[in-house]
Scaffold this motif. Structure first.
Motif, PDB file in Angstrom:
ATOM      1  N   ASP A   1       0.672  -1.260  -0.053  1.00 28.04           N
ATOM      2  CA  ASP A   1       0.092   0.054   0.026  1.00 28.04           C
ATOM      3  C   ASP A   1       0.797   1.336   0.078  1.00 28.04           C
ATOM      4  O   ASP A   1       0.749   2.237  -0.784  1.00 28.04           O
ATOM      5  CB  ASP A   1      -0.921  -0.070   1.421  1.00 28.04           C
ATOM      6  N   GLY A   2       1.654   1.328   0.915  1.00 26.91           N
ATOM      7  CA  GLY A   2       2.757   2.409   1.037  1.00 26.91           C
ATOM      8  C   GLY A   2       3.487   2.658  -0.282  1.00 26.91           C
ATOM      9  O   GLY A   2       3.749   3.824  -0.701  1.00 26.91           O
ATOM     10  N   LEU A   3       4.055   1.533  -0.746  1.00 28.39           N
ATOM     11  CA  LEU A   3       4.731   1.725  -1.926  1.00 28.39           C
ATOM     12  C   LEU A   3       4.180   2.132  -3.185  1.00 28.39           C
ATOM     13  O   LEU A   3       4.655   2.785  -3.763  1.00 28.39           O
ATOM     14  CB  LEU A   3       5.549   0.225  -2.375  1.00 28.39           C
ATOM     15  N   GLU A   4       2.895   1.575  -3.443  1.00 27.93           N
ATOM     16  CA  GLU A   4       1.965   2.053  -4.431  1.00 27.93           C
ATOM     17  C   GLU A   4       1.735   3.481  -4.075  1.00 27.93           C
ATOM     18  O   GLU A   4       1.765   4.312  -5.166  1.00 27.93           O
ATOM     19  CB  GLU A   4       0.879   1.219  -4.538  1.00 27.93           C
ATOM     20  N   ARG A   5       1.229   4.176  -2.856  1.00 27.95           N
ATOM     21  CA  ARG A   5       1.040   5.259  -2.888  1.00 27.95           C
ATOM     22  C   ARG A   5       2.334   6.405  -3.207  1.00 27.95           C
ATOM     23  O   ARG A   5       2.016   7.546  -3.726  1.00 27.95           O
ATOM     24  CB  ARG A   5       0.921   5.690  -1.331  1.00 27.95           C
ATOM     25  N   ALA A   6       3.367   5.908  -2.779  1.00 30.89           N
ATOM     26  CA  ALA A   6       4.749   6.528  -3.324  1.00 30.89           C
ATOM     27  C   ALA A   6       5.113   6.229  -4.896  1.00 30.89           C
ATOM     28  O   ALA A   6       6.122   6.980  -5.201  1.00 30.89           O
ATOM     29  CB  ALA A   6       5.761   5.944  -2.521  1.00 30.89           C
TER      30      ALA A   6
END
Length: 144
Positions: free
Chosen positions: A71-76
């Motif tokens: 989720d965090g990597l996708e948001r970034a």
């Protein structure tokens, strides 16, 4: 006699492993990534597009642990996730060019940090490597 000289080898291995893990986590964090996020990006570099289930298995992570990292990597903008075209239940993850750049920069930084640590002589390194591989193999067999 120095306590470290009599400390059991297994205890030294555990202490060294924990200290090295803290050190590499800190080195990864200096590049804005958790150690797990860095491992995820590295696995995606190695594997290419892969299902989240296969990625979790490759990294030996529970899917519930992997999801928030993705989720965090996708948001970034470092990974993309899409539903599989054949089986809509399957979600596939892939690294983006930005993710590949972040991984490259961070892995270089972590490697430089680790390279600054003391290293054994080559002959000692081979003995240590052989022992650690034997130990890991034995532990894998016992956990099956």
């Amino acid at each position: 006699m120095d306590q470290a000289a009599t400390e059991p080898l297994v205890r030294l291995l555990v202490r060294a492993g924990a200290a090295l893990q803290r050190y590499t986590r800190s080195a990864a964090a200096a590049h804005g990534l958790s150690a797990t996020a860095l491992e995820v990006l590295g696995a995606l570099v190695e594997l290419g597009e892969v299902s989240q289930r296969d990625l979790a298995g490759h990294l030996r992570l529970a899917p519930a642990t992997l999801t928030p990292v993705l989720d965090g990597l996708e948001r970034a903008g470092s990974v993309t996730r899409v539903r599989d075209g054949v089986d809509r239940r399957v979600v596939r993850a892939a690294i983006t060019p930005r993710g590949r750049e972040r991984w490259s920069t961070a892995v270089t930084g972590v490697a430089a940090a680790v390279a600054a640590l003391p290293a054994p002589a080559p002959a000692q390194a081979e003995l240590i490597r052989a022992h650690l591989l034997d130990l890991l193999d034995a532990l894998d067999r016992l956990s099956m």
